[in-house]
Design an enzyme around this catalytic site. Sequence first.
Site, PDB file in Angstrom:
ATOM      1  N   PRO A 118     -29.977 -36.097   7.649  1.00  0.00           N
ATOM      2  CG  PRO A 118     -28.327 -35.079   6.577  1.00  0.00           C
ATOM      3  CD  PRO A 118     -29.159 -36.622   6.904  1.00  0.00           C
ATOM      4  CB  CYS A 119     -33.870 -32.627   7.882  1.00  0.00           C
ATOM      5  SG  CYS A 119     -34.554 -32.801   9.394  1.00  0.00           S
ATOM      6  CG  HIS A 120     -29.515 -31.134  10.952  1.00  0.00           C
ATOM      7  ND1 HIS A 120     -29.662 -32.062  10.654  1.00  0.00           N
ATOM      8  CD2 HIS A 120     -27.592 -30.804  10.632  1.00  0.00           C
ATOM      9  CE1 HIS A 120     -27.950 -33.288  10.555  1.00  0.00           C
ATOM     10  NE2 HIS A 120     -27.274 -32.259  10.443  1.00  0.00           N
TER      11      HIS A 120
END
Length: 192
Positions: A156-158
């Site tokens: 989850p780089c968001h």
Amino acid sequence: MDIDTGAEAVPDGGERAVTVEWTVVESAIGPLFLAATGRGLVRVEFHADAARRERMLDRLAGQLGAEPVECVSGRLTEVIRRLDRYFAGDRDELDLPLDWSLTTGFNRQVLRELAAGVPYGTVVGYGELARRVGQPGAAQAVGAAMGANPLPVVVPCHRVVESDGGLGGFGGGLETKRQLLALEGVLPTPLF
């Protein structure tokens, strides 16, 4: 200790190239390109229109040494099911088998920490993530690792944001990042 190369055994005792299966699925943030090997999900790509899909297929063939084939064995069935649940608001983590072969070194270290240490509905700063992997001065390098993430949404780089509260960058576009963070309850859902 055996190391899984991702190659498949053949009857003569040799190895066959990795098989890569792919598909494109619709999601709340647009079409997603998904690809998996026998080890797990290896690639997720946003905005998977026909041109982007063709570029991804060519890139994967070069990176993995195998011509990707459209979903034939059901290898992506569980990935699709879990992503559907995620986009429907299920707070369950997207804990799926992953093939990390498209990332190495510092990037892999950062992405593994992100996947393991930043749960649904939370965020972390670039600098904090750098500290967690023992490189407190490497916030910009963490940003580069996020931009090179081959498994966005699932890794989850968001959830990585600027320390001052800004969103930072995002390979899928800032609107996609906002949508994912709103889905997870970190940001308010837009009124329209």
